[in-house]
Design a protein around this motif. Structure first.
Motif, short mmCIF file in Angstrom:
data_model
loop_
_atom_site.label_atom_id
_atom_site.label_comp_id
_atom_site.label_asym_id
_atom_site.label_seq_id
_atom_site.Cartn_x
_atom_site.Cartn_y
_atom_site.Cartn_z
N GLY A 99 0.78 -1.35 0.03
CA GLY A 99 -0.06 0.18 -0.05
C GLY A 99 0.85 1.32 -0.09
O GLY A 99 0.55 2.26 0.44
N SER A 105 1.76 3.01 -2.66
CA SER A 105 1.47 4.03 -3.50
C SER A 105 0.94 5.28 -3.12
O SER A 105 0.90 6.22 -3.72
CB SER A 105 0.72 3.27 -4.69
N ARG A 106 0.22 5.15 -1.99
CA ARG A 106 -0.66 6.29 -1.47
C ARG A 106 -0.79 6.10 -0.10
O ARG A 106 -0.48 5.14 0.67
CB ARG A 106 -2.01 6.29 -2.21
N ILE A 161 -1.17 6.01 3.89
CA ILE A 161 -0.37 5.65 5.21
C ILE A 161 0.79 5.04 4.73
O ILE A 161 2.14 5.22 5.05
CB ILE A 161 -1.09 5.01 6.13
N ARG A 181 -0.32 -1.59 -6.97
CA ARG A 181 -0.45 -2.23 -8.30
C ARG A 181 -0.20 -1.55 -9.54
O ARG A 181 0.08 -2.08 -10.41
CB ARG A 181 -2.02 -2.34 -8.32
N ASP A 225 -0.55 -7.28 -7.52
CA ASP A 225 -1.94 -7.11 -7.18
C ASP A 225 -1.92 -8.21 -5.99
O ASP A 225 -1.93 -9.41 -6.44
CB ASP A 225 -3.01 -7.67 -8.09
N LEU A 226 -2.26 -7.93 -4.81
CA LEU A 226 -2.08 -8.89 -3.60
C LEU A 226 -3.26 -9.80 -3.74
O LEU A 226 -3.15 -10.76 -2.89
CB LEU A 226 -1.78 -8.06 -2.64
N SER A 252 0.24 -2.24 4.80
CA SER A 252 -0.80 -1.23 5.07
C SER A 252 -1.97 -1.00 3.74
O SER A 252 -2.80 -0.59 3.75
CB SER A 252 0.26 0.13 4.77
N ILE A 257 -0.97 -2.50 9.85
CA ILE A 257 -1.85 -1.23 10.14
C ILE A 257 -3.25 -1.74 10.41
O ILE A 257 -3.96 -2.31 9.32
CB ILE A 257 -1.37 -0.31 8.85
N ASN A 258 -3.58 -1.58 11.38
CA ASN A 258 -4.90 -2.09 11.72
C ASN A 258 -5.69 -0.68 11.72
O ASN A 258 -5.93 0.10 10.83
CB ASN A 258 -4.93 -2.68 13.01
N TYR A 264 -16.02 -4.09 7.85
CA TYR A 264 -14.68 -3.37 8.01
C TYR A 264 -13.89 -3.78 9.25
O TYR A 264 -12.93 -4.33 9.45
CB TYR A 264 -14.60 -2.01 7.56
N LYS A 302 -10.67 -6.08 10.59
CA LYS A 302 -9.88 -5.57 11.52
C LYS A 302 -9.74 -6.35 12.92
O LYS A 302 -8.46 -6.48 13.40
CB LYS A 302 -9.99 -4.10 11.63
N PRO A 362 -4.51 3.27 13.81
CA PRO A 362 -4.88 4.54 13.88
C PRO A 362 -6.14 5.08 13.75
O PRO A 362 -7.04 4.33 13.33
CB PRO A 362 -4.37 5.00 12.27
N THR A 395 -7.70 9.21 9.29
CA THR A 395 -6.50 9.68 8.82
C THR A 395 -6.73 10.13 7.36
O THR A 395 -7.73 9.67 6.76
CB THR A 395 -5.22 8.71 8.49
N THR A 422 -6.65 10.45 4.10
CA THR A 422 -6.20 9.83 2.86
C THR A 422 -7.23 9.53 1.77
O THR A 422 -8.33 10.08 2.12
CB THR A 422 -5.56 8.21 3.03
N GLN A 458 -10.25 7.50 3.58
CA GLN A 458 -10.88 8.49 4.47
C GLN A 458 -12.00 9.54 3.57
O GLN A 458 -13.03 9.74 4.11
CB GLN A 458 -10.10 9.18 5.18
P1 NAP Z 1 -5.64 4.41 0.79
O1 NAP Z 1 -5.27 5.53 0.74
O2 NAP Z 1 -7.01 3.99 0.07
O3 NAP Z 1 -4.64 3.33 0.05
C1 NAP Z 1 -4.76 2.00 -0.06
C2 NAP Z 1 -3.51 1.32 -0.32
O4 NAP Z 1 -3.74 -0.07 -0.33
C3 NAP Z 1 -3.24 1.70 -2.02
O5 NAP Z 1 -1.76 1.66 -1.82
C4 NAP Z 1 -3.51 0.55 -2.58
O6 NAP Z 1 -2.81 0.25 -3.76
C5 NAP Z 1 -3.35 -0.43 -1.84
N1 NAP Z 1 -4.36 -1.66 -2.10
C6 NAP Z 1 -5.49 -2.09 -1.86
N2 NAP Z 1 -5.92 -3.07 -2.68
C7 NAP Z 1 -4.73 -3.67 -3.00
C8 NAP Z 1 -4.52 -5.00 -3.63
N3 NAP Z 1 -5.31 -6.20 -4.00
N4 NAP Z 1 -3.24 -5.13 -3.91
C9 NAP Z 1 -2.15 -4.26 -3.69
N5 NAP Z 1 -2.34 -3.11 -3.21
C10 NAP Z 1 -3.82 -2.83 -2.84
O7 NAP Z 1 -5.75 3.50 2.31
P2 NAP Z 1 -5.13 4.19 3.52
O8 NAP Z 1 -5.90 5.27 4.04
O9 NAP Z 1 -3.84 4.48 3.42
O10 NAP Z 1 -5.08 3.06 4.50
C11 NAP Z 1 -3.96 1.98 4.63
C12 NAP Z 1 -4.41 1.20 5.60
O11 NAP Z 1 -4.52 1.87 6.84
C13 NAP Z 1 -5.61 0.44 5.35
O12 NAP Z 1 -5.39 -0.83 6.10
C14 NAP Z 1 -6.59 1.00 6.47
O13 NAP Z 1 -7.52 0.14 6.60
C15 NAP Z 1 -5.86 1.47 7.36
N6 NAP Z 1 -6.25 2.73 7.92
C16 NAP Z 1 -6.81 4.06 7.35
C17 NAP Z 1 -7.40 4.77 8.11
C18 NAP Z 1 -7.94 6.11 7.67
O14 NAP Z 1 -8.38 7.00 7.91
N7 NAP Z 1 -7.25 6.27 6.20
C19 NAP Z 1 -7.73 4.92 9.42
C20 NAP Z 1 -7.29 3.46 10.15
C21 NAP Z 1 -6.69 2.61 9.44
P3 NAP Z 1 -3.22 0.94 -5.39
O15 NAP Z 1 -2.58 2.23 -5.35
O16 NAP Z 1 -2.79 0.26 -6.25
O17 NAP Z 1 -4.75 1.05 -5.21
#
Ligand code: NAP
Length: 227
Positions: A11, A13-14, A16, A35, A56-57, A79, A128-129, A143, A147, A173, A176, A178, A181
């Motif tokens: 994760g 690419s974007r 966290i 991906r 692609d995981l 992540s 990253i939970n 979701y 988790k 967290p 956040t 992103t 969110q």
């Molecule tokens: P995000 O901005 O939506 O980014 C998701 C990341 O996961 C991207 O890099 C995406 O890659 C990758 N991904 C998703 N499906 C995939 C797959 N099948 N194969 C490979 N990569 C895949 O998410 P984020 O907010 O950073 O979240 C990261 C982690 O933190 C997650 O586990 C989320 O549950 C957790 N979290 C987030 C928050 C929040 O508020 N944002 C709060 C608590 C916990 P691509 O670019 O290729 O799509």
């Protein structure tokens, strides 16, 4: 010259994961998971200590091929994740499956494939939970359940692999700033105000604290909330 330790961040690419990769880069060689190979290559071009790791995981044949050359791994940060929300009345079997596939099954399978490399390095696994992995609220069932499940995975992994020198940290967290969110807030029908949420690099600092803890210390769970 001694080689820097190797880290793989899914994760990256974007959001966290990207912030975690950036935080690790001064002290580690970092494989950037995601991906979109072109986007990862562009990101890596600006950070000499990083390399793209595009896969692609959900495609386990591709994952097996991608881990093939990794014999020693110091840090694995999971992540990559998805958040399919909905009440029990709304969420379909497909919604539940998507959360569990990426947030749990992928984490378990990637860890399993990399266990020999993690044991060789006496490495560190960071999951990253979420706050949703500690408290389940209405509308967050699929979701939150995924988790809670991945928290159990981390607890079991820690108990099984601590004797082999591996440390396992769950980072929880709160909301956040992103793409994930933004999608959640849009689904709630609210205005998006980034200042209300944690910054991704604040979560990355918690990951860094766990990874750089002195060798006698095992930071098992970290909860990070927006102030
Ligand atoms: P995000 O901005 O939506 O980014 C998701 C990341 O996961 C991207 O890099 C995406 O890659 C990758 N991904 C998703 N499906 C995939 C797959 N099948 N194969 C490979 N990569 C895949 O998410 P984020 O907010 O950073 O979240 C990261 C982690 O933190 C997650 O586990 C989320 O549950 C957790 N979290 C987030 C928050 C929040 O508020 N944002 C709060 C608590 C916990 P691509 O670019 O290729 O799509």
């Amino acid at each position: 010259m001694t080689e820097q330790p190797l880290a793989l961040v899914t994760g990256a690419s974007r959001g966290i994961g990207a912030a975690v990769a950036q935080a690790l880069e001064p002290t580690h060689q970092v494989l950037l998971g995601g991906r979109d190979a072109a986007a990862l290559a562009e990101r890596a071009a600006g950070s000499p200590g990083t390399r793209p790791w595009a896969v692609d995981l959900g495609d386990f044949d591709a994952v097996r091929a991608a881990v093939a050359g990794i014999d020693r791994l110091d840090v694995l940060v999971h992540s990559a994740g998805v958040a399919e929300l909905g009440t029990v009345e709304q969420a379909t079997a497909e919604d539940w499956r998507r959360n569990f596939e990426v947030n749990v099954v992928v984490v378990a399978e990637l860890t399993r494939l990399l266990l020999p490399a993690l044991r060789a390095a006496k490495g560190h696994v960071v999951v990253i939970n979420s706050g949703a992995g500690l408290n389940a609220r209405p509308g967050w069932g699929p979701y939150a359940a995924s988790k809670f499940a991945v928290r159990a995975f981390a607890d079991v992994l820690r108990a099984e692999e601590e004797p082999n020198g591996i440390r396992v940290t769950s980072v929880h967290p709160g909301r956040t700033d992103t793409d994930m969110q933004r999608t959640i807030v849009a689904g709630e029908g609210n205005e998006y105000d980034p200042d209300r949420y944690l910054r991704p690099d604040s979560v990355a600092k918690a990951v860094l604290a766990a990874v750089s803890a002195s060798p006698d210390a095992h930071l098992t769970e970290l909860v990070v909330r927006p102030r």
